[in-house]
Design a protein around this motif. Structure first.
Motif, PDB file in Angstrom:
ATOM      1  N   ARG A 161       0.706  -1.317  -0.042  1.00 12.48           N
ATOM      2  CA  ARG A 161      -0.050  -0.081   0.045  1.00 12.48           C
ATOM      3  C   ARG A 161       0.971   1.217   0.094  1.00 12.48           C
ATOM      4  O   ARG A 161       1.989   1.132   0.625  1.00 12.48           O
ATOM      5  N   GLY A 195      -1.626   6.329   2.362  1.00 12.85           N
ATOM      6  CA  GLY A 195      -2.308   6.074   3.516  1.00 12.85           C
ATOM      7  C   GLY A 195      -1.631   6.839   4.853  1.00 12.85           C
ATOM      8  O   GLY A 195      -0.396   6.607   4.771  1.00 12.85           O
ATOM      9  N   THR A 196      -2.286   7.011   5.586  1.00 13.38           N
ATOM     10  CA  THR A 196      -1.625   7.700   7.100  1.00 13.38           C
ATOM     11  C   THR A 196      -1.698   6.461   8.031  1.00 13.38           C
ATOM     12  O   THR A 196      -2.395   5.306   7.761  1.00 13.38           O
TER      13      THR A 196
END
Length: 353
Positions: A161, A195-196
């Motif tokens: 990701r 993404g975080t």
């Protein structure tokens, strides 16, 4: 904005870059004093154009750009754990991969931002012939080109990701005795998608990049197993005692107004510093890890010599989760940074085994 800036930050960045990059002879030990202007003791200004030939000027400008950019990112933004990016693929112990996706230059480092709990891609620039108006408006060519480099890499987690990063270009416009202008340091942060992390994930990623950075340094310190236990590697640990000292504080500032000097962003330490380090002796002749009694004797001998010598150290506390220094300690004797890296003028500190 005019702010004082301790040259210890730049010296520490140079030391860490040398330690992580390989056992190079640390020529930077003399370069700062040799190149700094003797006519201006306030602003950050070089005495000349850094070299007679265009090739040398570009090389020194880029070298100092790397050191000062990293120093600014660490001191002003609080970034830690700078890991140089490899040509094509860089892997961190927690499964994060930084991979080149296109031809051309890529950023210099991946680092960690404790404030946001996220990774940062960082690119350093130094410019001797740039134009001051372009820097003042945030649009010099070096920044424009630097921003493009972030699009040539991808940062992926273990599952593949995309990971969101803070991307920073740190660009420096140099001032010299012949190019009498304001020296300018510009920090620019293009956004990034991805993404975080949750708080728990952030803590794991912070530990992962710290382990990679410590592993790089441990290799140069001759202590491959340093991460396992600092006290079971067989190497000598060096105890350093340093006192607060305003005299000799190696600071240059890019300020011309008295009010700016009265409220500096960083001040010399007011309390003594004491720490235990896995360490190396740095002299103009090279780097000597402190591994046994003979190395410690050489360290003590160098501390009494008139020749310049530095002590580079990695704090033992930095090897223990959650036990890093909360604020930098800076004086005329050296610097102890928040991520456990330290650099001291060997002739001005008390050392012991």
């Amino acid at each position: 904005m005019h702010q004082p800036f301790s040259l210890w930050w730049a010296a520490l960045a140079a030391a860490d870059e040398t330690m992580q990059g390989g056992p190079l002879v640390p020529a930077w030990l003399r370069l700062f004093s040799a190149h700094l202007s003797s006519a201006d003791n306030v602003r950050l200004r070089w005495g000349g154009d850094l070299g007679e030939s265009a090739e040398l000027r570009r090389a020194y400008s880029a070298l100092y750009g790397r050191y000062f950019s990293r120093a600014l990112l660490a001191s002003r933004l609080g970034f830690t754990d700078f890991v140089p990016l490899r040509t094509n693929v860089t892997r961190l112990p927690n499964g994060v991969t930084i991979r080149r996706t296109a031809k051309g230059d890529i950023p210099d480092w991946i680092a960690w931002d404790p404030a946001s709990g996220s990774y940062c891609l960082c690119e350093a620039k130094g410019s001797l012939t740039g134009k001051e108006p372009a820097f003042m408006t945030g649009q010099p060519t070096c920044v424009t080109e630097g921003k493009k480099q972030f699009g040539r890499v991808e940062v992926l987690d273990r599952s593949g990701r995309a990971v969101a990063t803070r991307n920073w270009v740190a660009a420096n416009l140099w001032s010299t005795d012949s190019r009498r202008r304001e020296s300018v340091s510009l920090l620019w942060d293009p956004p990034s998608d991805g993404g975080t992390f949750s708080k728990g994930e952030s803590e794991k990623h912070a530990d992962g990049i710290r382990r990679r950075r410590i592993a790089n340094i441990a290799l140069r310190l001759g202590r491959v197993g340093l991460l396992g236990s600092a006290r079971r590697t067989g190497g000598v640990l060096v105890r350093v005692k340093a006192s607060p000292d305003r005299d000799g504080m190696p600071t240059k500032v890019s300020a011309s107004h008295e009010d700016d000097l009265l409220h500096p962003i960083e001040r010399p330490a007011t309390k003594p510093h004491e720490g235990v380090y896995a360490a190396a002796l740095i002299t103009p002749f090279g780097i000597r890890p402190i591994l046994d009694g003979g190395d410690l004797a050489a360290l003590n001998a160098a501390s009494k010599s008139v020749a310049p010598a530095m002590l580079f150290g990695l704090s033992v506390d930095a090897l223990r989760a959650g036990q890093t220094i909360s604020e930098p300690w800076i004086s005329g004797q050296g610097i102890a940074a928040p991520d456990g890296l330290s650099l001291f003028d060997l002739s001005r500190v008390e050392i012991g085994g």
